[in-house]
Design an enzyme around this catalytic site. Structure first.
Site, PDB file in Angstrom:
ATOM      1  N   GLU A 127       0.841  -1.206   0.000  1.00 30.48           N
ATOM      2  CA  GLU A 127       0.000   0.000   0.000  1.00 30.48           C
ATOM      3  C   GLU A 127       0.872   1.250   0.000  1.00 30.48           C
ATOM      4  OE1 GLU A 127      -2.696   0.034   3.320  1.00 30.48           O
ATOM      5  OE2 GLU A 127      -3.945   1.606   2.457  1.00 30.48           O
TER       6      GLU A 127
ATOM      7  N   GLY B 191      -8.494   5.102   7.299  1.00 33.25           N
ATOM      8  CA  GLY B 191      -9.299   5.010   8.518  1.00 33.25           C
ATOM      9  C   GLY B 191      -8.689   4.050   9.514  1.00 33.25           C
ATOM     10  N   ALA B 192      -7.943   3.030   8.975  1.00 28.93           N
ATOM     11  CA  ALA B 192      -7.417   2.003   9.881  1.00 28.93           C
ATOM     12  C   ALA B 192      -5.900   1.889   9.858  1.00 28.93           C
ATOM     13  CB  ALA B 192      -8.029   0.646   9.522  1.00 28.93           C
ATOM     14  N   SER B 193      -5.252   2.463   8.851  1.00 29.87           N
ATOM     15  CA  SER B 193      -3.769   2.429   8.830  1.00 29.87           C
ATOM     16  C   SER B 193      -3.243   3.711   8.208  1.00 29.87           C
ATOM     17  CB  SER B 193      -3.282   1.225   8.016  1.00 29.87           C
ATOM     18  OG  SER B 193      -3.475   1.485   6.621  1.00 29.87           O
ATOM     19  N   THR B 194      -1.950   3.933   8.431  1.00 29.69           N
ATOM     20  CA  THR B 194      -1.296   5.066   7.770  1.00 29.69           C
ATOM     21  C   THR B 194       0.061   4.597   7.271  1.00 29.69           C
ATOM     22  OG1 THR B 194      -0.653   7.403   7.977  1.00 29.69           O
ATOM     23  CG2 THR B 194      -0.235   5.989   9.900  1.00 29.69           C
ATOM     24  N   GLN B 195       0.485   5.154   6.098  1.00 33.92           N
ATOM     25  CA  GLN B 195       1.730   4.711   5.473  1.00 33.92           C
ATOM     26  C   GLN B 195       2.651   5.911   5.244  1.00 33.92           C
ATOM     27  OE1 GLN B 195      -0.968   2.029   5.594  1.00 33.92           O
ATOM     28  NE2 GLN B 195      -1.455   3.467   3.958  1.00 33.92           N
TER      29      GLN B 195
HETATM   30  N1  LIG Z   1     -13.889  14.610   5.713  1.00 34.81           N
HETATM   31  C1  LIG Z   1     -13.842  13.589   4.885  1.00 34.81           C
HETATM   32  N2  LIG Z   1     -13.402  12.409   5.344  1.00 34.81           N
HETATM   33  C2  LIG Z   1     -13.385  11.398   4.479  1.00 34.81           C
HETATM   34  C3  LIG Z   1     -13.759  11.523   3.128  1.00 34.81           C
HETATM   35  N3  LIG Z   1     -13.597  10.322   2.539  1.00 34.81           N
HETATM   36  C4  LIG Z   1     -13.141   9.477   3.487  1.00 34.81           C
HETATM   37  N4  LIG Z   1     -13.038  10.149   4.634  1.00 34.81           N
HETATM   38  C5  LIG Z   1     -12.597   9.636   5.927  1.00 34.81           C
HETATM   39  O1  LIG Z   1     -11.185   9.706   5.895  1.00 34.81           O
HETATM   40  C6  LIG Z   1     -10.660   8.513   6.476  1.00 34.81           C
HETATM   41  C7  LIG Z   1      -9.796   7.849   5.490  1.00 34.81           C
HETATM   42  O2  LIG Z   1     -10.548   7.579   4.320  1.00 34.81           O
HETATM   43  P1  LIG Z   1      -9.900   6.588   3.324  1.00 34.81           P
HETATM   44  O3  LIG Z   1      -8.553   7.075   2.899  1.00 34.81           O
HETATM   45  O4  LIG Z   1     -10.866   6.251   2.269  1.00 34.81           O
HETATM   46  O5  LIG Z   1      -9.661   5.381   4.294  1.00 34.81           O
HETATM   47  P2  LIG Z   1      -9.816   3.873   3.963  1.00 34.81           P
HETATM   48  O6  LIG Z   1      -9.158   3.601   2.658  1.00 34.81           O
HETATM   49  O7  LIG Z   1     -11.238   3.499   4.070  1.00 34.81           O
HETATM   50  O8  LIG Z   1      -8.982   3.249   5.162  1.00 34.81           O
HETATM   51  P3  LIG Z   1      -7.719   2.314   5.090  1.00 34.81           P
HETATM   52  O9  LIG Z   1      -8.192   0.942   4.773  1.00 34.81           O
HETATM   53  O10 LIG Z   1      -7.073   2.429   6.427  1.00 34.81           O
HETATM   54  O11 LIG Z   1      -6.824   2.861   3.982  1.00 34.81           O
HETATM   55  C8  LIG Z   1     -11.821   7.666   6.913  1.00 34.81           C
HETATM   56  O12 LIG Z   1     -12.036   7.981   8.261  1.00 34.81           O
HETATM   57  C9  LIG Z   1     -12.981   8.179   6.110  1.00 34.81           C
HETATM   58  O13 LIG Z   1     -14.186   8.097   6.834  1.00 34.81           O
HETATM   59  C10 LIG Z   1     -14.189  12.800   2.692  1.00 34.81           C
HETATM   60  O14 LIG Z   1     -14.508  12.991   1.512  1.00 34.81           O
HETATM   61  N5  LIG Z   1     -14.215  13.803   3.605  1.00 34.81           N
HETATM   62 CA   LIG Z   2      -6.988   3.897   2.060  1.00 34.33          CA
END
Ligand SMILES: Nc1nc2c(ncn2[C@@H]2O[C@H](COP(=O)(O)OP(=O)(O)OP(=O)(O)O)[C@@H](O)[C@H]2O)c(=O)[nH]1
Ligand SMILES: [Ca+2]
Length: 512
Positions: free
Chosen positions: A188, A217-221
């Site tokens: 990732e 939401g669950a990891s950071t890279q």
């Molecule tokens: N404010 C805001 N938050 C968002 C938006 N889209 C996603 N998020 C939030 O931002 C965080 C990261 O979103 P994503 O990068 O899609 O995360 P993810 O891919 O579901 O999570 P991972 O599996 O850890 O990569 C999550 O808490 C989402 O709820 C947006 O358009 N606006």
């Molecule tokens: Ca992601």
């Protein structure tokens, strides 16, 4: 002598006389006809070259589909590229992004069948967007990230069932299905780095690369090229791309996406409260706005393998906001463990990390949060002050100022912003000096920053290890050469006509 001169004079007068006569009607002069033929031929040649070269080609595109099955939601991306330029860098672009409604696929573990079905709307959109005659050759990939990593940790069978459901559903479409799998955190990070450097065309130019910071939401890279010796093999990836070797540092912190860190932080606060953990305890939270009050269950906090300790279920607590930025930073600080570092340098939790180097692109939630808070362009210390002011704003003012923002997101921006500044400064050791090297980005051109493009480029071998052969001349050079050649032929033709032209009737007899 007189006769000879006289003769040649007569001849020349005669010659000139006839010559003068002819100038009245040039078409009687073969050399003019010759010139005209060459002139017209040269013009026709150039026009033909120009027309043939500039004829608007009906651009033929190829397509690829990647689904990013994240912990909080799934996104589908369609990429397209000119069919005849697969190996040229920078040719692949995003044609469509479709956010799947509902939560991430891991949330369907109680009813796995619904995981596949949740993808229907976006997959239908992809089928309608890509020309039918390309369907059979369009690869479809699904990569699942931290949400599925956590589900697999908790219940391997459940994660398998979710992936099976997704796999079966995707295969009902006319595309070239290439598989659904949980990608590793390393992948990732590395594919996110490839994406941002491919889109900026840094891979071909080899003039320095961009580090990649991805917050989910669950990891950071965190991924970047480091000139240091990379002490831990787990954090080192070597790439050879377009004839250049890259040694990447990368690390993925599972449970350090912003949703999971919020659970970690709440769990810390719940466990440190001296109240009996029975129903309706009140949790005073400095990371939520004054006036914010919501009843939540302990299940909301402890339903994750990221949160150790209490596994309380339906007990409830009242979440009350204090709106104190300083205290929030202190609370968030607790999720980082700095105690042990067995390497020369660490980020946090004992993870090796060389000092950050060069410029970085920070995307996904880094962008969503910092852009909302309008903190993407401030120096670090000003960003901290602005954030403290935002956290101190009363909740009803926040709601009035942002009537259209989802309350779930709105209530968490103070926490998320504080977490981001703390992660970057205290976690990754960015400073106020190199803060300006971080650019918060959503897209590069029309393509979203994220791991999916890099993933597809890698699996479709569209980033060759060596520089692909290119035609000896760039297009412009080719056309210029053709025009110059045509002009040269024209000039030579004209000269030929002029030099070899033969005057009519006036055969110079040998003057004896
Ligand atoms: N404010 C805001 N938050 C968002 C938006 N889209 C996603 N998020 C939030 O931002 C965080 C990261 O979103 P994503 O990068 O899609 O995360 P993810 O891919 O579901 O999570 P991972 O599996 O850890 O990569 C999550 O808490 C989402 O709820 C947006 O358009 N606006
Ligand atoms: Ca992601």
């Amino acid at each position: 002598m007189g006769d000879i001169l006289h003769w040649s004079q007569t001849k020349s007068e005669d010659f000139l006389g006839r010559e003068e006569m002819k100038t009245k009607n040039p078409w009687h002069r073969p050399w003019i006809i010759c010139i005209s033929v060459f002139f017209v031929a040269g013009i026709i040649a150039m026009v033909v070259v120009a027309v043939v070269q500039n004829k608007p080609l009906h651009q033929k595109y190829k397509y690829g589909i990647v689904l990013d099955a994240g912990s909080s939601h799934t996104s589908l991306y369609i990429y397209q590229w000119p069919a005849e330029k697969e190996n040229n860098t920078g040719m692949v672009q995003q044609k469509l992004a479709c956010n799947v409604k509902g939560k991430g696929i891991s949330s369907y573990s109680p009813e796995p069948k619904k995981a596949g079905e949740s993808l229907k709307e976006c997959m239908d959109k992809a089928r309608d967007t890509i020309p039918n005659h390309r369907h059979h050759e369009t690869p479809v990939y699904l990569g699942a990230t931290a949400g599925m990593r956590l589900l697999k940790m908790e219940n391997d069978t459940a994660s398998e069932k979710v992936l099976e459901s997704v796999e079966q559903f995707l295969q009902t479409y006319p595309f070239s299905y290439q598989g659904a799998r949980i990608i590793t955190g390393q992948e990732e990070g590395a594919f996110g780095w490839i994406t941002v450097n491919y889109l900026n065309d840094y891979l071909r130019k080899a003039s320095g690369t961009l580090g990649a910071l991805d917050l989910g939401g669950a990891s950071t890279q965190i991924t970047f090229v480091s000139g240091q010796n990379l002490e831990s093999p787990d954090n080192s990836i070597d790439f050879r791309l377009y004839g250049n070797d890259y040694q990447l540092y990368t690390h993925s912190f599972l449970c350090y996406g912003k949703d999971q860190v919020l659970k970690l932080s709440l769990a810390n606060e719940i466990q440190s409260t001296n109240q009996q953990l029975t129903d309706n305890i009140t949790l005073q939270d400095p990371c939520f706005h004054k006036g914010y009050k919501a009843t939540k269950t302990f299940e909301d906090v402890f339903n994750s393998p990221c949160v150790r300790g209490l596994r309380l279920t339906q007990n409830k607590f009242v979440h009350v906001g204090l709106g104190d930025g300083e205290a929030c930073h202190a609370a968030v600080r607790k999720v980082f463990n700095d105690s042990r570092c067995t390497h020369s340098t660490c980020s946090f939790n004992g993870v090796f990390q060389p000092p950050v180097e060069g410029k970085f692109g920070a995307f996904s939630a880094f962008y969503f949060v910092m852009n909302f808070l309008n903190l993407t362009s401030y120096p670090l210390d000003v960003a901290k002050e602005q954030l403290a002011r935002y956290c101190a704003t009363p909740w009803n003012t926040i709601i009035q100022n942002h009537p259209n923002v989802k309350e779930k997101y709105l209530s968490e921006y103070c926490f998320s912003g504080t977490y981001i500044l703390t992660l970057l400064e205290d976690g990754y050791n960015f400073t106020s000096k190199n803060w300006k090297d971080i650019e918060f980005i959503k897209q590069i051109g029309d393509s979203d920053a994220g791991w999916t493009l890099g993933y597809m480029l890698n699996l479709t071998n569209m980033i060759p290890a060596e520089v692909p052969d290119t035609p000896p001349l760039p297009y412009g050079g080719y056309v210029t050469l053709m025009v110059l050649l045509s002009l040269m032929i024209l000039v030579l033709g004209l000269l030929a006509c002029k030099v070899f032209r033969r005057p009519t009737g006036s055969t110079q007899k040998e003057i004896i």
